[in-house]
Design a protein around this motif. Sequence first.
Motif, PDB file in Angstrom:
ATOM      1  N   LEU A   1      -7.129  15.484  -9.073  1.00  0.00           N
ATOM      2  CA  LEU A   1      -8.083  15.392  -8.027  1.00  0.00           C
ATOM      3  C   LEU A   1      -8.560  13.884  -7.666  1.00  0.00           C
ATOM      4  CD1 LEU A   1      -9.810  17.000  -6.012  1.00  0.00           C
ATOM      5  CD2 LEU A   1     -11.545  16.856  -7.658  1.00  0.00           C
ATOM      6  N   HIS A   2      -8.737  13.125  -8.643  1.00  0.00           N
ATOM      7  CA  HIS A   2      -8.794  11.641  -8.266  1.00  0.00           C
ATOM      8  C   HIS A   2      -7.695  11.039  -7.704  1.00  0.00           C
ATOM      9  CE1 HIS A   2     -12.603  12.112 -10.787  1.00  0.00           C
ATOM     10  NE2 HIS A   2     -12.927  11.301 -10.220  1.00  0.00           N
ATOM     11  N   MET A   3      -6.394  11.486  -8.200  1.00  0.00           N
ATOM     12  CA  MET A   3      -5.233  10.884  -7.650  1.00  0.00           C
ATOM     13  C   MET A   3      -4.956  11.318  -5.823  1.00  0.00           C
ATOM     14  SD  MET A   3      -3.441   9.118  -9.799  1.00  0.00           S
ATOM     15  CE  MET A   3      -1.838   9.230  -8.957  1.00  0.00           C
ATOM     16  N   ILE A   4      -5.554  12.559  -5.636  1.00  0.00           N
ATOM     17  CA  ILE A   4      -5.335  13.040  -4.370  1.00  0.00           C
ATOM     18  C   ILE A   4      -6.279  12.498  -3.425  1.00  0.00           C
ATOM     19  CG2 ILE A   4      -5.922  15.113  -2.942  1.00  0.00           C
ATOM     20  CD1 ILE A   4      -4.826  16.713  -5.444  1.00  0.00           C
ATOM     21  N   ILE A   5      -7.686  12.115  -4.009  1.00  0.00           N
ATOM     22  CA  ILE A   5      -8.535  11.242  -3.096  1.00  0.00           C
ATOM     23  C   ILE A   5      -8.044  10.168  -3.052  1.00  0.00           C
ATOM     24  CG2 ILE A   5     -10.883  10.510  -3.382  1.00  0.00           C
ATOM     25  CD1 ILE A   5     -11.673  12.933  -4.895  1.00  0.00           C
ATOM     26  N   GLY A   6      -7.453   9.306  -4.217  1.00  0.00           N
ATOM     27  CA  GLY A   6      -7.121   7.980  -3.987  1.00  0.00           C
ATOM     28  C   GLY A   6      -6.050   7.952  -3.142  1.00  0.00           C
ATOM     29  N   ILE A   7      -4.928   8.767  -2.762  1.00  0.00           N
ATOM     30  CA  ILE A   7      -3.825   8.863  -1.911  1.00  0.00           C
ATOM     31  C   ILE A   7      -4.761   8.929  -0.455  1.00  0.00           C
ATOM     32  CG2 ILE A   7      -2.108  10.306  -0.937  1.00  0.00           C
ATOM     33  CD1 ILE A   7      -1.211  10.829  -3.882  1.00  0.00           C
ATOM     34  N   GLY A   8      -5.526   9.701  -0.433  1.00  0.00           N
ATOM     35  CA  GLY A   8      -6.389   9.940   0.928  1.00  0.00           C
ATOM     36  C   GLY A   8      -6.811   8.430   1.311  1.00  0.00           C
ATOM     37  N   VAL A   9      -7.553   7.694   0.369  1.00  0.00           N
ATOM     38  CA  VAL A   9      -8.223   6.363   0.546  1.00  0.00           C
ATOM     39  C   VAL A   9      -7.066   5.521   0.788  1.00  0.00           C
ATOM     40  CG1 VAL A   9      -9.401   4.519  -0.520  1.00  0.00           C
ATOM     41  CG2 VAL A   9     -10.168   6.679  -1.005  1.00  0.00           C
ATOM     42  N   LEU A  10      -6.013   5.498   0.064  1.00  0.00           N
ATOM     43  CA  LEU A  10      -4.752   4.582   0.651  1.00  0.00           C
ATOM     44  C   LEU A  10      -4.348   4.804   1.933  1.00  0.00           C
ATOM     45  CD1 LEU A  10      -2.845   4.920  -2.774  1.00  0.00           C
ATOM     46  CD2 LEU A  10      -3.638   2.561  -1.691  1.00  0.00           C
ATOM     47  N   LEU A  11      -4.311   6.118   2.368  1.00  0.00           N
ATOM     48  CA  LEU A  11      -3.675   6.493   3.998  1.00  0.00           C
ATOM     49  C   LEU A  11      -4.638   5.684   5.055  1.00  0.00           C
ATOM     50  CD1 LEU A  11      -2.867  10.197   3.687  1.00  0.00           C
ATOM     51  CD2 LEU A  11      -1.286   8.394   4.126  1.00  0.00           C
ATOM     52  N   VAL A  12      -6.285   5.636   4.320  1.00  0.00           N
ATOM     53  CA  VAL A  12      -7.090   4.947   5.403  1.00  0.00           C
ATOM     54  C   VAL A  12      -6.993   3.530   5.496  1.00  0.00           C
ATOM     55  CG1 VAL A  12      -9.544   4.592   5.727  1.00  0.00           C
ATOM     56  CG2 VAL A  12      -8.593   6.841   5.220  1.00  0.00           C
TER      57      VAL A  12
ATOM     58  N   LEU B   1       0.852  -1.128   0.116  1.00  0.00           N
ATOM     59  CA  LEU B   1       0.203   0.004  -0.113  1.00  0.00           C
ATOM     60  C   LEU B   1       0.875   1.184   0.125  1.00  0.00           C
ATOM     61  CD1 LEU B   1      -2.779  -1.062   2.401  1.00  0.00           C
ATOM     62  CD2 LEU B   1      -3.152  -0.802   0.059  1.00  0.00           C
ATOM     63  N   VAL B   2       1.849   1.222   0.872  1.00  0.00           N
ATOM     64  CA  VAL B   2       2.779   2.473   0.915  1.00  0.00           C
ATOM     65  C   VAL B   2       3.558   2.634  -0.420  1.00  0.00           C
ATOM     66  CG1 VAL B   2       4.958   3.367   1.989  1.00  0.00           C
ATOM     67  CG2 VAL B   2       3.111   2.416   3.450  1.00  0.00           C
ATOM     68  N   ARG B   3       3.910   1.596  -1.225  1.00  0.00           N
ATOM     69  CA  ARG B   3       4.590   1.905  -2.513  1.00  0.00           C
ATOM     70  C   ARG B   3       3.570   2.411  -3.471  1.00  0.00           C
ATOM     71  NH1 ARG B   3       7.351  -4.308  -2.685  1.00  0.00           N
ATOM     72  NH2 ARG B   3       9.406  -3.496  -1.041  1.00  0.00           N
ATOM     73  N   THR B   4       2.476   1.946  -3.313  1.00  0.00           N
ATOM     74  CA  THR B   4       1.252   2.415  -4.318  1.00  0.00           C
ATOM     75  C   THR B   4       1.215   4.109  -4.049  1.00  0.00           C
ATOM     76  OG1 THR B   4       0.187   0.500  -4.075  1.00  0.00           O
ATOM     77  CG2 THR B   4      -0.959   2.128  -5.142  1.00  0.00           C
ATOM     78  N   LEU B   5       1.242   4.460  -2.739  1.00  0.00           N
ATOM     79  CA  LEU B   5       0.887   5.652  -2.337  1.00  0.00           C
ATOM     80  C   LEU B   5       2.214   6.498  -2.598  1.00  0.00           C
ATOM     81  CD1 LEU B   5      -0.470   6.147   1.378  1.00  0.00           C
ATOM     82  CD2 LEU B   5       0.772   7.793   0.099  1.00  0.00           C
ATOM     83  N   ALA B   6       3.434   5.912  -2.524  1.00  0.00           N
ATOM     84  CA  ALA B   6       4.477   6.768  -2.913  1.00  0.00           C
ATOM     85  C   ALA B   6       4.435   6.928  -4.377  1.00  0.00           C
ATOM     86  CB  ALA B   6       5.692   5.891  -2.638  1.00  0.00           C
ATOM     87  N   LEU B   7       4.001   5.877  -5.479  1.00  0.00           N
ATOM     88  CA  LEU B   7       4.134   6.001  -6.636  1.00  0.00           C
ATOM     89  C   LEU B   7       3.017   7.368  -7.180  1.00  0.00           C
ATOM     90  CD1 LEU B   7       4.707   2.586  -7.584  1.00  0.00           C
ATOM     91  CD2 LEU B   7       6.169   4.214  -8.351  1.00  0.00           C
ATOM     92  N   GLY B   8       1.891   7.081  -6.322  1.00  0.00           N
ATOM     93  CA  GLY B   8       0.896   8.142  -6.813  1.00  0.00           C
ATOM     94  C   GLY B   8       1.275   9.721  -6.458  1.00  0.00           C
ATOM     95  N   ALA B   9       2.079   9.699  -5.219  1.00  0.00           N
ATOM     96  CA  ALA B   9       2.703  10.997  -4.935  1.00  0.00           C
ATOM     97  C   ALA B   9       3.421  11.689  -5.806  1.00  0.00           C
ATOM     98  CB  ALA B   9       3.259  10.868  -3.301  1.00  0.00           C
ATOM     99  N   ALA B  10       4.475  10.527  -6.358  1.00  0.00           N
ATOM    100  CA  ALA B  10       5.344  10.881  -7.294  1.00  0.00           C
ATOM    101  C   ALA B  10       4.677  11.481  -8.669  1.00  0.00           C
ATOM    102  CB  ALA B  10       6.308   9.665  -7.504  1.00  0.00           C
ATOM    103  N   PHE B  11       3.682  10.756  -9.154  1.00  0.00           N
ATOM    104  CA  PHE B  11       2.873  11.143 -10.165  1.00  0.00           C
ATOM    105  C   PHE B  11       2.527  12.675  -9.861  1.00  0.00           C
ATOM    106  CE2 PHE B  11      -1.244  12.219 -12.399  1.00  0.00           C
ATOM    107  CZ  PHE B  11      -0.855  11.539 -13.608  1.00  0.00           C
ATOM    108  N   LEU B  12       2.066  12.911  -8.684  1.00  0.00           N
ATOM    109  CA  LEU B  12       1.618  14.210  -8.457  1.00  0.00           C
ATOM    110  C   LEU B  12       2.697  15.450  -8.662  1.00  0.00           C
ATOM    111  CD1 LEU B  12      -1.406  13.511  -5.822  1.00  0.00           C
ATOM    112  CD2 LEU B  12      -1.719  14.281  -8.247  1.00  0.00           C
TER     113      LEU B  12
END
Lengths: 234, 141
Positions: free
Chosen positions: A178-189, A120-131
């Motif tokens: 915006l969808h990515m940001i929401i996705g990162i919030g979901v991943l944090l949960v 999950l953290v790897r996914t989150l990090a890649l999403g953050a890198a995209f942003l």
Amino acid sequence: MPDSHAASVPHAHHHGHDSHAGHAGHAVAHQFDDAEQQFGAATLGMWIFLLTEVMFFGAILAAYAIYFVTYVDPFEDASNHLSLALGALNTVILLTSSLTMARAVHAAQTADARTQVRWLVRTLALGAAFLVIKAFEYGSKFEEGLVPGIGFRYDGPGAAQHELFLSFYFALTGLHALHMIIGIGVLLVLVWMARRGRFSAAYFTPVEMSGLYWHFVDLVWIFLFPMLYLLGRH
Amino acid sequence: MSQHVVVPVALYQRIFVTLIVLTVVTVAVALVDLGEWNAVVALSIASLKASLVALYFMGLRWGDRMTRVAVLVALAGVALLFGASLNDDLTRESKTYLPAELRPEMLDFSVQGLDGLTPEVAPPPAPPPAAAPDTAHGAAH
């Protein structure tokens, strides 16, 4: 509550408290026969939500398609304002994040909490890198005076159409971000839930549903990348 | 009923590699001038990639019937949205919704040999009937 029903769902806790963290069972809401039916309902609900998202992005893409067929040449020129390298890099990052998200679902089904959290953290990090990359792209558009309405300075041939193309670029990539940001919030949960041992082979619905959302956001980008970045490279 | 399918990691990895290869292909093809076919190829590859993501990463391949119906509805909606909109827009004689100075030259859809049969200019609307219909109307009652 009929006894037969309670007996058929031995692990259901009816108050939804987390007093059994790490326990394989999970509350089955009383309108469902069993966990399997509840999972099926959640899956269908998620897909129907994604269906509305298809309509949401589809409407803007249809408008974009109409203006593209109207102004093919100016749109192809305007496409070259975008950075092919950064767009391609972000495509690879998002595809990789889909793989790590799939691995996170797999880990929730088969592995311990630590492994789940790792994917999950790897996914989150890649999403953050995209942003972060997207933010640099946006920044350079501001510097080059290519932001429609805010000091738009491009005055070459077809400037009005270039501004229109860039309006679509910001609308589409902005809504996607915006969808990515929401996705990162979901991943944090999800990370928080996984750490508390909420997921197991018997119950991983939130990971699977969030995975569907994450893959969908990837899927939108799969169309945005060629439609925005690749028009005028030939 | 949805089944809990544990997909082998090796399959996920194969799909991922395929997606990366297709990304390289779509960029490479975009650098070659194929005229109108550039857009066709780009959208075809994007559709193929999207299908792989939906079928394997999103598990549609193992999905139940209701999920497939939802996806078909989405696809039908998109087909209607793009098909109807583009059908309208591409067959207009002029894009009058655009400012005159931004109106592009339109494709010529007129059929050769029929030109003489269609009037160059639409006939002016008939002048509004004056008193006569009124009296006729009144007489009828």
